[in-house]
Design an enzyme around this catalytic site. Structure first.
Site, PDB file in Angstrom:
ATOM      1  N   TYR A   1       0.793  -1.220   0.000  1.00  0.00           N
ATOM      2  CA  TYR A   1       0.000   0.000   0.000  1.00  0.00           C
ATOM      3  C   TYR A   1       0.833   1.281   0.000  1.00  0.00           C
ATOM      4  O   TYR A   1       0.275   2.377  -0.001  1.00  0.00           O
ATOM      5  CB  TYR A   1      -0.925   0.005   1.219  1.00  0.00           C
ATOM      6  CG  TYR A   1      -1.889  -1.158   1.235  1.00  0.00           C
ATOM      7  CD1 TYR A   1      -3.015  -1.168   0.420  1.00  0.00           C
ATOM      8  CD2 TYR A   1      -1.660  -2.266   2.058  1.00  0.00           C
ATOM      9  CE1 TYR A   1      -3.894  -2.244   0.429  1.00  0.00           C
ATOM     10  CE2 TYR A   1      -2.531  -3.344   2.067  1.00  0.00           C
ATOM     11  CZ  TYR A   1      -3.649  -3.328   1.253  1.00  0.00           C
ATOM     12  OH  TYR A   1      -4.515  -4.399   1.260  1.00  0.00           O
TER      13      TYR A   1
ATOM     14  N   HIS B   1      -4.696   6.259  -0.388  1.00  0.00           N
ATOM     15  CA  HIS B   1      -5.227   6.016   0.953  1.00  0.00           C
ATOM     16  C   HIS B   1      -4.161   6.155   2.036  1.00  0.00           C
ATOM     17  O   HIS B   1      -4.498   6.168   3.233  1.00  0.00           O
ATOM     18  CB  HIS B   1      -5.822   4.604   1.003  1.00  0.00           C
ATOM     19  CG  HIS B   1      -7.106   4.506   1.772  1.00  0.00           C
ATOM     20  ND1 HIS B   1      -7.925   5.578   2.050  1.00  0.00           N
ATOM     21  CD2 HIS B   1      -7.732   3.422   2.331  1.00  0.00           C
ATOM     22  CE1 HIS B   1      -8.983   5.186   2.736  1.00  0.00           C
ATOM     23  NE2 HIS B   1      -8.895   3.879   2.931  1.00  0.00           N
TER      24      HIS B   1
ATOM     25  N   ASN C   1      -9.717   1.261   8.270  1.00  0.00           N
ATOM     26  CA  ASN C   1     -11.074   1.218   8.802  1.00  0.00           C
ATOM     27  C   ASN C   1     -11.165   0.947  10.297  1.00  0.00           C
ATOM     28  O   ASN C   1     -12.218   1.160  10.902  1.00  0.00           O
ATOM     29  CB  ASN C   1     -11.903   0.175   8.049  1.00  0.00           C
ATOM     30  CG  ASN C   1     -12.171   0.581   6.612  1.00  0.00           C
ATOM     31  OD1 ASN C   1     -11.814   1.672   6.187  1.00  0.00           O
ATOM     32  ND2 ASN C   1     -12.797  -0.303   5.862  1.00  0.00           N
TER      33      ASN C   1
ATOM     34  N   ASN D   1     -14.210   5.943   6.568  1.00  0.00           N
ATOM     35  CA  ASN D   1     -14.405   4.884   7.558  1.00  0.00           C
ATOM     36  C   ASN D   1     -13.382   4.911   8.684  1.00  0.00           C
ATOM     37  O   ASN D   1     -13.682   4.526   9.816  1.00  0.00           O
ATOM     38  CB  ASN D   1     -14.402   3.513   6.881  1.00  0.00           C
ATOM     39  CG  ASN D   1     -15.664   3.276   6.064  1.00  0.00           C
ATOM     40  OD1 ASN D   1     -16.733   3.786   6.399  1.00  0.00           O
ATOM     41  ND2 ASN D   1     -15.542   2.515   4.995  1.00  0.00           N
TER      42      ASN D   1
END
Length: 260
Positions: free
Chosen positions: A71, A76, A123, A169
């Protein structure tokens, strides 16, 4: 007996093993610099003239993102990137695991700062942020959360004193862990809207284009200025003097928009 904290051998060492995400919120191992910072904070707290609402004595800066090399560099994870940029600018090492987060401790001016990168995946960020704030007895209003925002242009930033989750979230989970309290500042980092009919869930896991990457790197450096203002002069002063103009009104962004 478990060690007080888990030290990483290097920045990129895998850190999402069961022991690194232990539910216990253990203290940082003391170091000369951290002891000095703690003593300074205790001395300041005895001064009745100190206004913690204006200039906080201790703050928790949290960047949201997903752990693991898969990631790195995705939209994000700009919250993680903001924390890394602050750490580099202020010479703070982020090499400790505590409360399910990568953690570093240092000072900006006279303020003790904690830099945290929750390793719970975005999240569930509140499972780390809530316990960290509670353990270090940091008021909610002294927790600054930095995260990606679909509603802002790429590389645009907004510093706000409070607010809701806006559909994010990770922020939703943090508010839940703060028992519904939304009175904490946040640095929204724009990643833009997905093109066409692309699913936002897929979009946030994409990497930036070359031009977007350049703009984001510049904005991250600007973000350090916001953090310094908040640490030394408080959130109200930081908001009133730092919030940058929109990219469409910023000539420096216009000149870069023609680059490939």
């Amino acid at each position: 007996m478990l060690p007080q904290a888990v030290r990483l051998h290097s920045f990129w060492t895998p850190f999402y093993t069961p022991i690194s995400l232990t539910a216990r919120c253990l203290p940082l191992l003391p170091s000369p610099s951290s002891i000095k910072a703690t003593m300074h904070s205790q001395d300041d707290s005895s001064d009745p003239k100190t206004d913690v609402k204006t200039t906080p004595q201790k703050v928790l800066f949290v960047g949201l993102g997903n752990p693991g090399s898969k990631y790195q560099g995705t939209r994000h994870n700009v919250g993680f990137e903001m924390i890394d940029t602050i750490a580099k600018a202020e010479g703070i090492s982020i090499n400790t695991i505590q409360c399910k987060a990568l953690l570093g401790k240092g000072k900006i001016g006279d303020t003790v700062v904690l830099l945290a990168k929750p390793q719970t995946y975005v999240n569930l960020s509140g499972e780390s942020v809530g316990p960290l704030a509670k353990y270090y007895k940091i008021p909610v209003e002294h927790v600054l959360v930095m995260y990606d925002d679909l509603d802002l242009e790429v590389a645009m930033m907004r510093l706000l004193p409070k607010g809701g989750h806006g559909g994010h979230n990770g922020m939703r989970n943090i508010i839940q862990n703060f028992k519904g309290n939304r009175q904490f500042p946040r640095l929204r980092i724009g990643i833009g809207r997905p093109p066409g009919t692309m699913d936002p869930k897929a979009y946030v896991l994409q990497r930036f284009s070359t031009r977007e990457r350049e703009e984001m790197n510049i904005s991250l450096e600007r973000g350090v200025e916001a953090v310094r203002l908040l640490s030394t002069q408080g959130i109200e002063k930081a908001i009133s003097t730092w919030n940058p103009p929109r990219k469409s009104r910023d000539p420096t962004f216009k000149s870069r928009s023609n680059q490939v």
